[in-house]
Write a protein that holds these residues in place. Structure first.
Motif, mmCIF file in Angstrom:
data_model
loop_
_atom_site.group_PDB
_atom_site.id
_atom_site.type_symbol
_atom_site.label_atom_id
_atom_site.label_comp_id
_atom_site.label_asym_id
_atom_site.label_seq_id
_atom_site.Cartn_x
_atom_site.Cartn_y
_atom_site.Cartn_z
ATOM 1 N N ASP A 2 -0.078 -8.754 3.432
ATOM 2 C CA ASP A 2 -0.783 -7.788 2.673
ATOM 3 C C ASP A 2 -1.891 -8.489 1.872
ATOM 4 O OD1 ASP A 2 -1.634 -5.228 1.288
ATOM 5 O OD2 ASP A 2 0.063 -4.963 0.010
ATOM 6 N N GLY A 32 -5.850 4.124 3.541
ATOM 7 C CA GLY A 32 -5.580 3.199 2.532
ATOM 8 C C GLY A 32 -4.169 2.215 2.988
ATOM 9 N N SER A 33 -4.105 1.034 2.622
ATOM 10 C CA SER A 33 -3.146 -0.178 2.904
ATOM 11 C C SER A 33 -1.693 0.391 2.409
ATOM 12 C CB SER A 33 -3.451 -1.385 2.720
ATOM 13 O OG SER A 33 -3.406 -1.438 1.164
ATOM 14 N N GLN A 34 -1.816 1.205 1.520
ATOM 15 C CA GLN A 34 -0.210 1.785 0.940
ATOM 16 C C GLN A 34 0.052 2.698 2.169
ATOM 17 O OE1 GLN A 34 1.250 1.203 -1.932
ATOM 18 N NE2 GLN A 34 2.869 2.160 -1.187
ATOM 19 N N PRO A 40 -5.372 -7.398 0.177
ATOM 20 C CA PRO A 40 -6.660 -6.673 -0.221
ATOM 21 C C PRO A 40 -7.546 -7.527 -1.177
ATOM 22 C CG PRO A 40 -4.416 -5.987 -1.240
ATOM 23 C CD PRO A 40 -4.158 -7.216 -0.465
ATOM 24 N N TYR A 41 -7.199 -8.700 -1.454
ATOM 25 C CA TYR A 41 -7.987 -9.449 -2.607
ATOM 26 C C TYR A 41 -8.662 -10.691 -2.108
ATOM 27 C CZ TYR A 41 -5.242 -6.493 -5.580
ATOM 28 O OH TYR A 41 -4.448 -5.312 -6.141
ATOM 29 N N TYR A 96 -6.200 -9.957 -11.408
ATOM 30 C CA TYR A 96 -5.103 -10.069 -12.444
ATOM 31 C C TYR A 96 -4.897 -11.164 -13.212
ATOM 32 C CZ TYR A 96 -4.488 -5.947 -9.530
ATOM 33 O OH TYR A 96 -4.310 -4.888 -8.783
ATOM 34 N N THR A 100 -7.579 -3.244 2.955
ATOM 35 C CA THR A 100 -8.192 -2.202 2.485
ATOM 36 C C THR A 100 -9.691 -2.391 1.929
ATOM 37 O OG1 THR A 100 -7.771 -0.405 0.854
ATOM 38 C CG2 THR A 100 -6.937 -2.827 0.324
ATOM 39 N N TYR A 113 7.704 -9.442 3.838
ATOM 40 C CA TYR A 113 6.564 -8.967 3.203
ATOM 41 C C TYR A 113 5.933 -9.972 2.282
ATOM 42 C CZ TYR A 113 3.450 -6.297 0.068
ATOM 43 O OH TYR A 113 2.383 -5.956 -0.877
ATOM 44 N N TYR A 150 4.153 -6.676 -5.259
ATOM 45 C CA TYR A 150 3.450 -5.376 -5.580
ATOM 46 C C TYR A 150 4.478 -4.271 -5.407
ATOM 47 C CZ TYR A 150 0.597 -1.494 -4.277
ATOM 48 O OH TYR A 150 -0.152 -0.109 -4.099
ATOM 49 N N SER A 193 -10.120 -0.459 -0.774
ATOM 50 C CA SER A 193 -9.734 -0.134 -2.272
ATOM 51 C C SER A 193 -10.137 -1.061 -3.228
ATOM 52 C CB SER A 193 -8.454 0.486 -2.265
ATOM 53 O OG SER A 193 -8.229 1.514 -1.871
ATOM 54 N N LYS A 194 -10.016 -2.351 -3.089
ATOM 55 C CA LYS A 194 -10.395 -3.393 -4.008
ATOM 56 C C LYS A 194 -11.888 -3.794 -4.015
ATOM 57 C CE LYS A 194 -6.065 -2.525 -4.893
ATOM 58 N NZ LYS A 194 -5.614 -1.936 -6.011
ATOM 59 N N LEU A 253 2.171 0.167 4.418
ATOM 60 C CA LEU A 253 3.356 -0.102 4.057
ATOM 61 C C LEU A 253 4.237 0.955 4.474
ATOM 62 C CD1 LEU A 253 2.316 -1.612 0.355
ATOM 63 C CD2 LEU A 253 2.857 -2.819 2.389
ATOM 64 N N ASN A 294 -0.954 -9.710 -6.317
ATOM 65 C CA ASN A 294 -0.873 -8.632 -7.346
ATOM 66 C C ASN A 294 0.528 -8.723 -7.448
ATOM 67 O OD1 ASN A 294 -0.399 -6.240 -8.710
ATOM 68 N ND2 ASN A 294 -1.211 -4.859 -7.072
ATOM 69 N N ARG A 333 -10.003 6.054 0.677
ATOM 70 C CA ARG A 333 -8.804 5.902 1.105
ATOM 71 C C ARG A 333 -8.992 5.324 2.490
ATOM 72 N NH1 ARG A 333 -6.300 4.284 -1.747
ATOM 73 N NH2 ARG A 333 -4.341 5.076 -0.702
ATOM 74 N N LEU A 337 2.123 -11.026 -0.027
ATOM 75 C CA LEU A 337 0.862 -11.002 -0.189
ATOM 76 C C LEU A 337 0.264 -12.512 -0.749
ATOM 77 C CD1 LEU A 337 -0.341 -9.271 -3.393
ATOM 78 C CD2 LEU A 337 1.819 -8.683 -2.386
#
Ligand code: PLP
Length: 504
Positions: free
Chosen positions: A297, A194-196, A299-300, A419, A327, A262, A220, A329-330, A199, A269, A337, A264
């Motif tokens: 970052d 996971g990208s978490q 993910p989207y 979002y 990631t 950092y 985020y 995840s999205k 981080l 997000n 993960r 995104l």
């Protein structure tokens, strides 16, 4: 409850410190035992006749001192006093909390855990989480690919792999990156759980206590959590519709030497906006000039519904200053993960060494599954499918807001991602909104969790990808009704607003 404290408005000690000192004394003396719920900030401010921001500041200080914790949905509760105040007596239960590391006691925000729990609740329309739609997951394709992998590899697909990841998977990820405009070889890719995790590893690799990380806010909350946990000093740079205000970043870089920037930049997000091309260029130029790496970052970005496609920072990076994070995840399954990072090989090597200490390697069956999924071009096909659905859901939410939002609620229709970021009018009382939404059975993410220092609580984040399509309109209507009912002057809610478990 009312806190029995006395404030001297003319004393030499700042008022927020008077609150801190008196609450601390009551906690240490046991007058306020562990688990006591402190009054909401607004209530205490009203009772003491001080500004709400003074109480916010005091509660933050108490939290920093590990005397209270603020848990979403639970309010601010008293913790056991710190370890120094603890006398072992041999018969009580082990004081676990006092033994945790200070930064863990101070910094761990249960927001993410609470949000994941919320996603499983049937009684609530979840506009709070950041997850893909369960109905759109390509289960049959995964099943077929899984069988093919098991048939071809047998038990090998269940054995260990190098920390950097299954080599074939790294190759496929490098190819996938190429399709996204990022030239990368397999040895520039590190597989993550996971990208978490990316981080967390970035914090472990770069940050000594008090090192500076710059972030554009709102940001985020998981990134805030990772860098706070490493005891970084976080400096916020504002952002607007064009993303990070790089002129402000320039002046920050003139005065400080951060370890990392950092950001995104694409379908952010929480705010859903996209950093403009001009700002991207300026950011890259500043990072190269001041020699500060950028942690991008992303993910989207594959979830674009309309508007122009803008290259990632990594795709534009001529000076090798960007570490790229993404990631599945999205865009696919959050439960896999699996995420990845793209960076120069020496950085990948360092991250892998640190990863070994926390996670020998990421899930191997998932890596083989995704290798095949990518090889067969199934991700591209899946993305084309979900983009259509998510665009429709986004429009449903936008129209539902147009139809039901009370005057003074503002939002932008995002061009991609998950979002909608709504600004509420100042007369909406936040604690009443939290309670009213809980009562109405709808959840949202409060914007304050996305700020570094001074939480701006005039925003809420709404997600349109996860709730079932036919629940979006009802969810928005319920929430906007709650917004209207939470405005100062709306009488039928008077006296409520405390006591109900808030839902975020
Ligand atoms: C911007 C951003 N980065 C990282 C993550 C973490 O994702 P993962 O599930 O890959 O750990 C999220 C999830 O919400 C996110 O929105």
């Amino acid at each position: 409850m009312v806190l029995p404290i006395q404030i001297d408005p003319h004393g030499a000690v700042p008022i927020y410190l008077q609150i801190v000192q008196q609450v601390r004394e009551k906690i240490v003396s046991g007058e306020l035992p562990e688990g006591t719920l402190l009054p909401p900030e607004r209530t205490l401010a009203r009772y003491l006749g001080v500004n709400r921001s003074t109480v916010v500041h005091a509660y933050r200080e108490l939290k920093r001192n590990a005397l209270v914790e603020a848990r979403v949905g639970h309010g601010t509760t008293v913790l056991a006093p710190a370890v120094a105040a603890f006398e072992p007596n041999g018969d009580g239960p082990l004081p676990w909390r006092l033994l945790f590391r200070q930064s863990v006691r101070q910094g761990s925000d249960p927001l993410v855990r609470d949000l994941l729990e919320m996603a499983g609740r049937q009684d609530v329309i979840p506009l709070s989480v950041g997850l893909p739609s369960p109905e759109l997951l390509p289960l049959e394709a995964m099943e077929r690919v899984g069988e093919a992998v098991r048939g071809r590899l047998g038990p090998m697909s269940l054995l260990q792999c190098p920390t950097e990841g299954v080599p074939e998977f790294r190759e496929e990820l490098a190819r996938w990156m190429g399709q996204q405009g990022i030239a990368a070889s397999a040895d520039e890719v590190l597989v993550l759980s996971g990208s978490q995790q990316g981080l967390d590893l970035a914090a472990r690799v770069f940050i000594d206590p008090q090192d500076i990380v710059v972030m554009d806010e709102p940001t985020y909350f998981g990134a805030l959590e990772a860098f706070r946990g490493a005891r970084a000093r976080i400096i916020a740079v504002p952002s607007d519709e064009e993303g990070m205000v790089t002129e402000v970043l320039a002046s920050v870089l003139q005065r400080h030497r951060p370890k990392l920037i950092y950001t995104l930049p694409t379908y952010k997000n929480p705010a859903g906006n996209v950093m403009s091309l001009a700002r991207r260029r300026h950011l890259l130029e500043l990072a190269a000039r001041y020699q500060v790496p950028i942690l991008e970052d992303d993910p989207y970005s594959p979830l674009r519904y309309d508007g122009d496609s803008i290259p990632s920072l990594k795709a534009m990076d001529r000076d090798g200053v960007v570490i790229y994070l993404s990631t599945f995840s999205k865009i696919l399954f959050p439960g896999l993960r699996l995420g990845w990072l793209v960076a120069p090989p020496s950085v990948v090597r360092q991250f892998a060494l640190v990863k070994q200490g926390v996670d020998l390697h990421s899930d191997t069956p998932g890596q083989w599954l995704m290798t095949e999924f990518l090889r067969e071009g199934l991700l591209t096909r899946h993305l084309a499918e979900v983009r259509r659905h998510y665009a429709r859901r986004r429009d449903l939410m936008h129209r539902a807001l147009q139809g039901t939002a009370p005057e003074g609620v503002h939002w932008q229709r995002p061009q991609g991602g998950f979002y909608v970021w709504c600004r509420l009018p100042p007369q909406v009382e936040r604690s009443r909104l939290v309670a009213a939404a809980a009562e109405a059975g709808v959840s949202f993410l409060p914007g304050w969790s996305c700020y570094v220092e001074d939480p701006d609580d005039s925003f809420i984040r709404l997600n349109f990808s996860f709730p079932p399509e036919d629940r979006i309109e009802t969810g928005v209507a319920r929430l906007m009704e709650a917004v209207a009912r939470s405005s100062a002057g709306f009488r039928s809610m008077a006296g409520r607003g405390t006591g109900t478990r808030p839902i975020v």
